[in-house]
Design a protein around this motif. Structure first.
Motif, PDB file in Angstrom:
ATOM      1  N   ARG A  33      -9.984 -38.464  82.947  1.00 45.28           N
ATOM      2  CA  ARG A  33     -10.959 -38.712  83.996  1.00 45.28           C
ATOM      3  C   ARG A  33     -10.724 -37.776  85.161  1.00 45.28           C
ATOM      4  O   ARG A  33      -9.582 -37.461  85.497  1.00 45.28           O
ATOM      5  N   TRP A  34     -11.807 -37.332  85.774  1.00 42.53           N
ATOM      6  CA  TRP A  34     -11.693 -36.573  87.021  1.00 42.53           C
ATOM      7  C   TRP A  34     -12.985 -36.726  87.806  1.00 42.53           C
ATOM      8  O   TRP A  34     -14.025 -37.073  87.255  1.00 42.53           O
ATOM      9  N   ARG A  35     -12.886 -36.494  89.090  1.00 46.91           N
ATOM     10  CA  ARG A  35     -14.052 -36.588  89.966  1.00 46.91           C
ATOM     11  C   ARG A  35     -14.456 -35.213  90.470  1.00 46.91           C
ATOM     12  O   ARG A  35     -13.614 -34.365  90.738  1.00 46.91           O
ATOM     13  N   ALA A  59     -19.543 -41.768  90.936  1.00 43.41           N
ATOM     14  CA  ALA A  59     -18.128 -41.971  91.274  1.00 43.41           C
ATOM     15  C   ALA A  59     -17.860 -43.395  91.729  1.00 43.41           C
ATOM     16  O   ALA A  59     -16.781 -43.939  91.496  1.00 43.41           O
ATOM     17  N   ASP A 104      -8.516 -48.122  84.696  1.00 43.82           N
ATOM     18  CA  ASP A 104      -9.855 -48.112  85.262  1.00 43.82           C
ATOM     19  C   ASP A 104     -10.360 -49.506  85.604  1.00 43.82           C
ATOM     20  O   ASP A 104     -11.555 -49.714  85.722  1.00 43.82           O
ATOM     21  N   GLY A 106     -10.685 -43.147  89.971  1.00 45.70           N
ATOM     22  CA  GLY A 106     -10.438 -41.735  90.193  1.00 45.70           C
ATOM     23  C   GLY A 106      -9.834 -41.070  88.978  1.00 45.70           C
ATOM     24  O   GLY A 106      -9.928 -41.560  87.858  1.00 45.70           O
ATOM     25  N   ASP A 131     -19.780 -36.540  93.912  1.00 48.14           N
ATOM     26  CA  ASP A 131     -20.060 -37.966  93.806  1.00 48.14           C
ATOM     27  C   ASP A 131     -20.164 -38.416  92.351  1.00 48.14           C
ATOM     28  O   ASP A 131     -20.758 -39.460  92.063  1.00 48.14           O
ATOM     29  N   LEU A 132     -19.571 -37.649  91.426  1.00 47.39           N
ATOM     30  CA  LEU A 132     -19.613 -37.992  90.012  1.00 47.39           C
ATOM     31  C   LEU A 132     -18.208 -38.132  89.433  1.00 47.39           C
ATOM     32  O   LEU A 132     -17.275 -37.453  89.877  1.00 47.39           O
ATOM     33  N   THR A 133     -18.079 -39.014  88.454  1.00 48.24           N
ATOM     34  CA  THR A 133     -16.838 -39.150  87.694  1.00 48.24           C
ATOM     35  C   THR A 133     -17.110 -38.739  86.258  1.00 48.24           C
ATOM     36  O   THR A 133     -18.086 -39.188  85.652  1.00 48.24           O
ATOM     37  N   TYR A 134     -16.256 -37.856  85.727  1.00 50.11           N
ATOM     38  CA  TYR A 134     -16.387 -37.354  84.368  1.00 50.11           C
ATOM     39  C   TYR A 134     -15.336 -38.033  83.489  1.00 50.11           C
ATOM     40  O   TYR A 134     -14.153 -38.102  83.858  1.00 50.11           O
ATOM     41  N   TRP A 135     -15.769 -38.504  82.328  1.00 50.03           N
ATOM     42  CA  TRP A 135     -14.881 -39.143  81.355  1.00 50.03           C
ATOM     43  C   TRP A 135     -14.919 -38.323  80.071  1.00 50.03           C
ATOM     44  O   TRP A 135     -15.963 -38.256  79.413  1.00 50.03           O
TER      45      TRP A 135
END
Length: 284
Positions: free
Chosen positions: A249-251, A231, A139, A236, A254-258
């Motif tokens: 992690r995934w998108r 995001a 990241d 990514g 317009d958001l990235t989830y951790w």
């Protein structure tokens, strides 16, 4: 939370030693807990009371002269301590000698502490360089902010707290609206209890100096933190291990989830796939 833990947290809050997320949690608790709020006020009053006399001006030289006159004390020859100069001339008595000895001991202790700190920093820099030469985090492309480190820090703070959430609820219709007004994002909070991943609450973490929402799930006795950031502020999709924790992690839009947990990779991957499928994203 015990009385001792409450006192420690309130003292750290009064001294400005809590993180931004912990400050938010403490202020919410003070707003809802009159006893804790009253204790915080007493701590502030005590601090102000102590600062008054401790920070006051020194006694005037005329007072010392009157005391010496009353007890019939005669100053000995000027001190030849290492401080010397004006301090030795002004204090030139057994009091001055004692003060000089105390200051010298304090300075020596400070010098040793500074040397120890410098050695510690040097070891840390060398160790960090050695680790950095062999590890490439997914990241941090092109020197981007280490969002993963901030997300992991929030997860570990949650584990260290009495509870890993600020709001306790298994109802997504309670958790999602709770973030309104606390963060600029209000993510979906799917109910995954039918697959063994119950929602237990949510909290506010700080990433890049900005409050962000974190959903909290459980798998048996394991905690899973799902932190959501824009995001543009993160990389990514991907997976990595840090300090004994697995990060997925995934998108989605317009958001990235951790997702962070000490679960094994297989179970956390299953959780991530299930979460994505329940929020309209493709699993995997």
């Amino acid at each position: 939370m015990t009385d001792d833990e409450t006192l420690l947290l309130l003292s750290a809050y009064a001294d400005g030693e809590l993180s931004p997320g912990e400050v938010l949690a403490m202020e919410r608790r003070l707003a809802a807990d009159p006893d804790a709020r009253a204790l915080a006020e007493r701590l502030r009053d005590l601090s102000a009371t102590l600062r008054g006399p401790l920070a006051g001006p020194p006694a005037p030289e005329s007072l010392r002269a009157r005391v010496i006159e009353q007890i019939g004390f005669t100053d000995p020859p000027p001190s030849r301590g290492r401080l010397g100069g004006p301090l030795g001339t002004r204090l030139g008595s057994w009091v001055g000698t004692w003060v000089e000895a105390w200051v010298e001991a304090w300075l020596e202790s400070w010098r040793r502490s500074r040397q120890a700190l410098a050695a510690t920093l040097l070891v840390g820099l060398v160790g960090g360089a050695a680790l950095g030469s062999g590890i490439a985090y997914l990241d941090r492309p092109d020197g981007a902010p280490d969002t993963g480190a901030a997300v992991l820090a929030g997860h570990l703070r949650g584990l260290a707290a009495p509870q890993p959430f600020d709001v306790a609820s298994s109802d997504r219709h309670v958790v999602k609206p709770w973030f309104n007004g606390r963060t600029t994002l209000a993510p979906e909070a799917p109910d995954l209890s039918d697959k063994g991943f119950p929602l237990v609450g949510g909290r506010v973490d700080i990433v890049g100096g900005t409050p962000v929402p974190t959903l909290v799930y459980r798998r048996d006795r394991h905690v899973i933190s799902v932190t959501v950031v824009p995001a543009a502020d993160g990389p990514g999709a991907g997976e990595e291990r840090r300090d004994g924790s697995t990060i997925e992690r995934w998108r989605l839009g317009d958001l990235t989830y951790w997702a962070v947990s000490d679960l094994n990779r297989r179970d956390l991957r299953a959780f991530a796939d299930l979460f994505q499928s329940r929020t309209g994203g493709p699993p995997g």
